[in-house]
Design an enzyme around this catalytic site. Sequence first.
Site, PDB file in Angstrom:
ATOM      1  N   LYS A   1       0.814  -1.212   0.000  1.00  0.00           N
ATOM      2  CA  LYS A   1       0.000   0.000   0.000  1.00  0.00           C
ATOM      3  C   LYS A   1       0.854   1.273   0.000  1.00  0.00           C
ATOM      4  CE  LYS A   1      -2.824   0.492   3.486  1.00  0.00           C
ATOM      5  NZ  LYS A   1      -2.656   1.808   4.142  1.00  0.00           N
TER       6      LYS A   1
ATOM      7  N   ARG B   1      -9.691   4.510   9.196  1.00  0.00           N
ATOM      8  CA  ARG B   1      -9.364   3.141   9.552  1.00  0.00           C
ATOM      9  C   ARG B   1     -10.631   2.340   9.875  1.00  0.00           C
ATOM     10  NH1 ARG B   1      -4.618   1.026  10.516  1.00  0.00           N
ATOM     11  NH2 ARG B   1      -3.388   2.930  10.487  1.00  0.00           N
TER      12      ARG B   1
ATOM     13  N   ARG C   1       9.798 -13.550   4.520  1.00  0.00           N
ATOM     14  CA  ARG C   1      10.852 -12.544   4.720  1.00  0.00           C
ATOM     15  C   ARG C   1      11.844 -12.983   5.790  1.00  0.00           C
ATOM     16  NH1 ARG C   1       8.845  -6.803   4.228  1.00  0.00           N
ATOM     17  NH2 ARG C   1       9.379  -6.682   6.418  1.00  0.00           N
TER      18      ARG C   1
ATOM     19  N   ARG D   1      11.658 -12.102  11.690  1.00  0.00           N
ATOM     20  CA  ARG D   1      11.114 -11.204  12.707  1.00  0.00           C
ATOM     21  C   ARG D   1       9.776 -11.756  13.204  1.00  0.00           C
ATOM     22  NH1 ARG D   1       9.699  -6.407   9.994  1.00  0.00           N
ATOM     23  NH2 ARG D   1       9.091  -5.581  11.994  1.00  0.00           N
TER      24      ARG D   1
ATOM     25  N   ARG E   1      -2.835 -10.354  12.125  1.00  0.00           N
ATOM     26  CA  ARG E   1      -2.957  -8.987  11.601  1.00  0.00           C
ATOM     27  C   ARG E   1      -4.013  -8.932  10.498  1.00  0.00           C
ATOM     28  NH1 ARG E   1       2.857  -7.667   9.789  1.00  0.00           N
ATOM     29  NH2 ARG E   1       2.013  -5.699   9.021  1.00  0.00           N
TER      30      ARG E   1
END
Length: 216
Positions: free
Chosen positions: A13, A88, A127, A159, A170
């Site tokens: 985004k 949001r 990642r 991470r 999330r």
Amino acid sequence: MRLVLVGPPGAGKGTQAQFIASNLSIPKISTGDIFRANVSGGTDLGKLAKSYMDRGDLVPDEVTIAMVRDRLSEGDAQDGFLLDGFPRNVSQAEVLRKMLEEWDLALDLVLELVVEDDEVVRRLAGRRTCSQCGRIWHVEFDDKKDDLCDACGGALFQRDDDKEETVRHRLEVYQEQTAPLVDFYANEGILVGVDATGPVEEITQRAMEAIRPYLG
Ligand SMILES: [Zn+2]
């Protein structure tokens, strides 16, 4: 053109916001940038926001909204803007609508970057971060066969934010907050979905094609 960009984590985004805003010659206004500008500029709202953040609390809606109002009142936003990270939720969307109505304005378009959950997980959970130089590699896209950084030889690690269960959580939070927001704008007839898979430039192209009919 007054535009809002929504999309799940991992949809790219931020990058698309930048490209689309620059293509349309309008400012990209992200809540992150607004927060940083107010805090580093030492504005009253910045000090107030910082007092919450320092305590580890969420900055209340009213403070965020006041910052957005200030930012949208600035000169460069008078002929259009691209909002990233705001609204949001539905209550913020209603506030934004009223705010714009006060100025005899309205949103032209809400662009939703559409990516399947599994694709987001594939992008984010693959990642690996270098423990020495901080560079980020992707096990699949960079064809990583070992756990060492190609740039400095440092050990790579995943991470916590990139762990699959965190990513899935999330995505759930995003769905909960954003699904009603997307419905709200669909009801207003200004929602357009854009397929956000494939190369970055192709996504920007698709977004620009979706925007074109709405350009005055
Ligand atoms: Zn490294």
